[in-house]
Scaffold this active site. Structure first.
Site, PDB file in Angstrom:
ATOM      1  CB  VAL A  29      -0.946   0.007   1.218  1.00 58.36           C
ATOM      2  CG1 VAL A  29      -1.629   1.361   1.375  1.00 58.36           C
ATOM      3  CG2 VAL A  29      -1.993  -1.082   1.079  1.00 58.36           C
ATOM      4  CD1 TRP A  41      -0.646   0.905  -6.455  1.00 57.67           C
ATOM      5  CD2 TRP A  41      -1.705   2.195  -4.946  1.00 57.67           C
ATOM      6  NE1 TRP A  41      -1.780   1.415  -7.048  1.00 57.67           N
ATOM      7  CE2 TRP A  41      -2.445   2.206  -6.157  1.00 57.67           C
ATOM      8  CE3 TRP A  41      -2.178   2.922  -3.867  1.00 57.67           C
ATOM      9  CZ2 TRP A  41      -3.635   2.920  -6.293  1.00 57.67           C
ATOM     10  CZ3 TRP A  41      -3.359   3.647  -3.992  1.00 57.67           C
ATOM     11  CH2 TRP A  41      -4.071   3.640  -5.200  1.00 57.67           C
ATOM     12  CG  HIS A  42      -0.692   5.576  -1.181  1.00 56.70           C
ATOM     13  ND1 HIS A  42      -1.088   4.413  -0.564  1.00 56.70           N
ATOM     14  CD2 HIS A  42      -1.797   6.347  -1.269  1.00 56.70           C
ATOM     15  CE1 HIS A  42      -2.386   4.488  -0.291  1.00 56.70           C
ATOM     16  NE2 HIS A  42      -2.843   5.642  -0.721  1.00 56.70           N
ATOM     17  CG  ASP A  43       5.253   9.036  -4.170  1.00 57.39           C
ATOM     18  OD1 ASP A  43       6.041   8.484  -4.960  1.00 57.39           O
ATOM     19  OD2 ASP A  43       5.067  10.266  -4.133  1.00 57.39           O
TER      20      ASP A  43
END
Length: 627
Positions: free
Chosen positions: A507, A510-512
């Site tokens: 997670v 995936w965001h950054d």
């Protein structure tokens, strides 16, 4: 059957506003069990009656809650006043963040434009609104040119032949519009996206079956990193790579490849940096591949025929779990799904199986009246965001490098608290806008936000309700395949914690690809553990004879959860680890800070009691959101 969200018997503006804020208007998934087809869901179901009996008697008219109402009447306006007070031009620190403000549409007020993400959405909202109207109208034109054969008998309206024709009609339009949409948005960079899509499609359909899951995950995770590190694969950089020339050696570029690359880069469409929002597309790529991989196990029999289900009236769980037909995994359908215009940029996320099912059969949950109410609700949220940004400049203050020692503990805490609300609103608004577009186009994706950020007391429940479509995606494609959770033995508990770490590491990445987001992901896992442990140490069944004492005990734990959730989200999405450290130091630097902390925890205690009762009210109506 009339929609429960239609509330046809109600009349008057107050009743209409109440229906706008009804859970059924927000998403029928909240009021209809996922295993029950919507048309078969009556207002009074057996499951509802069982759930309703589990609810406690109402406490809204008790002396205890009248005290809570008094606290709300004092505390909430005071919270807004503190944030407003430090945002006024008369504040001595105003000049430090004044440059992050712009002229607003409210007379005499400026607006906080320090958040680039929301500012971009706000500036482009009129154009996106035109697109929301244009896209469904263009589909109507397409449908008129390529009509679905009409059946005269009502019993044949959902026949397999008509369903196949509808799928062909809609998927063909989606694929054609996807190509146009990509070119307009990303210019020549659309070719890069199509190459990634083609490779991923070949992985699913061309590799031996046993390699598909592993290669899918490796390819897509590597794509996330490569997109970030290579900054979208500039054509100029690619030309330099092939010519072998240094970056500044443009005079001797006899082949003109570097100049051609620069020219292609200069025609990058409306969004030249396509890689910024491509992460959401990666989730759809994985969804297609794994849905296709799992479908290979069921090629010998049809679950619909085996269970004697009505394909035009499937439950949401069946739409997701029952594989599409073998011929549905075509590149046309794949392209239409992965670049489905209303959901392409931000989601919400819908699985490939669900997308194909909704393309075949119009979802029974879609009503013009519900879509209109959803649009009104979006408008009210937009107004709330605008009012906050016009009167509370908390974002600009936090981005101006403030000297936190110049703020009182109350000011520091409320600035941080409202900062989280702005983060919540700036995510909520795009998600709801694009979901509204999808609803207008005839596809019903999940609602991403279940509750207001101030209506959460459980870390586990908060995660279920925040970016809900992503949470459901993680369950289907990571959490359940890794074994889910169990704390029956020490080994099971260790495996569960490891599963949580894997999920939240994905997670965060995936965001950054940033350290503060990794820390945020790991903090969330750490903050899960006290709540899980408390659930085992203080099970509800042992407190059945003392419900009030149990409620008070849970509320104390809820206060701790809220403080931990605020801390984790400030680290991940607002001020970072150093900023949180400065905030904590500011609160604890003197005696007044401790007094404020006790006062704030008391206010949180009251708020959480109200949250408990909101959920009990839902239970009395037969609704259990588990968040």
């Amino acid at each position: 059957m009339a929609s429960r969200g239609d509330n046809g018997s109600r009349s008057g503006p107050i009743s209409f506003l109440a229906s706008v804020y009804d859970l059924d208007t927000l998403d029928t998934r909240f009021t209809t069990p996922s295993s029950v087809p919507y048309r078969a869901a009556a207002d009074k179901r057996e499951d509802d009656r069982v759930t309703g009996r589990r609810a406690e008697p109402s406490k809204w008219n008790t002396l205890e809650f009248y005290v809570y109402y008094l606290v709300f009447l004092v505390a909430v306006p005071y919270m807004f006043w503190i944030a407003y007070d430090v945002s006024r031009p008369s504040d001595p620190r105003y000049q430090k963040f004044k440059h992050l403000l712009s002229d607003g549409w409210i007379p005499g007020r400026k607006i906080d434009v320090s958040d680039a993400q929301y500012h971009t959405f706000r500036v482009n909202l009129p154009y996106m609104a035109l697109l929301l109207l244009f896209h469904p109208l263009l589909r109507r034109v397409w449908n008129a040119v390529y009509p679905v054969p009409q059946e005269t008998k009502p019993s044949k309206l959902n026949s397999p032949e008509v369903a196949e024709a509808r799928l062909h009609q809609r998927a063909s339009f989606d694929a054609a519009f996807a190509l146009l949409y990509l070119v307009v948005l990303h210019g020549f960079s659309a070719a890069k996206i199509l190459v990634i899509l083609a490779i991923n499609y070949k992985i699913a359909t061309g590799l031996p079956r046993k390699y598909v899951p592993a290669v899918t995950w490796v390819f897509n995770i590597c794509t996330l990193f490569a997109n970030e590190l290579c900054e979208g694969y500039k054509f100029r950089d690619t030309a330099l790579l092939f010519t072998g020339r240094p970056a500044l050696d443009l005079v001797t570029d006899t082949l003109g490849l570097v100049r051609l690359g620069e020219w292609l880069d200069s025609h990058g469409g409306l969004m030249g940096r396509w890689e910024i929002l491509f992460n959401i597309t990666v989730l759809r790529l994985i969804s297609f591949n794994l849905d296709y991989y799992w479908s290979l196990d069921r090629r010998s029999s049809s679950p619909i025929e085996k269970k004697q289900l009505d394909p035009a009236n499937l439950s949401e769980r069946d739409r997701i779990s029952i594989p599409a037909s073998p011929q549905d995994y075509s590149f046309r359908n794949y392209l239409g799904y992965t670049i489905y215009a209303p959901l392409y940029l931000t989601g919400p996320i819908i699985t490939f199986n669900d997308y194909i099912s909704q393309q075949r059969y119009q979802p029974a949950t879609l009503f013009p009246s519900r879509t209109l109410k959803y649009a009104i609700r979006f408008g009210l949220v937009l107004l709330a965001m605008e009012l906050v940004l016009h009167y509370d400049y908390v974002g600009a203050i936090s981005k101006s490098g403030p000297d936190w020692s110049s703020y009182t503990p109350a000011q520091i805490s409320l600035l941080s608290y409202f900062n989280l609300h702005i983060i919540w609103l700036k995510l909520l608004l795009p998600w709801r806008f694009f979901r509204l577009w999808s609803l207008a186009d005839g596809v019903d994706p999940p609602e991403n936000m279940v509750r207001c950020v101030s209506d959460n007391y459980s870390t586990l429940s908060f995660w279920r309700g925040w970016h809900r479509s992503y949470y459901r995606w993680l369950l289907r494609y990571i959490y359940i395949p890794l074994g889910g959770s169990s704390f029956r033995t020490g080994f099971d508990a260790a495996r569960t914690v490891l599963t949580y770490l894997v999920v939240f590491t994905f997670v965060a990445l995936w965001h950054d690809i940033k350290l503060n987001l990794l820390i945020w992901g790991w903090l969330v896992v750490v903050f899960f553990l006290p709540e899980i442990a408390a659930g085992y140490m203080f099970p509800r069944r042992k407190w059945e004879g003392r419900p009030t004492a149990y409620r008070m005990l849970c509320c104390v734990g809820g206060v701790g959860n809220v403080l931990m959730m605020i801390s984790a989200n400030l680290v991940g999405f607002a001020v970072g680890l150093d900023g949180l450290e400065n905030i904590v130091k500011g609160i604890f630097r003197d005696y007044s800070g401790l007094v404020f902390l006790v006062t704030a925890c008391s206010a949180l205690f009251v708020g959480i009691q109200v949250m408990f009762e909101i959920r009990q009210s839902e239970l009395r109506r037969g609704i259990d959101l588990k968040c």
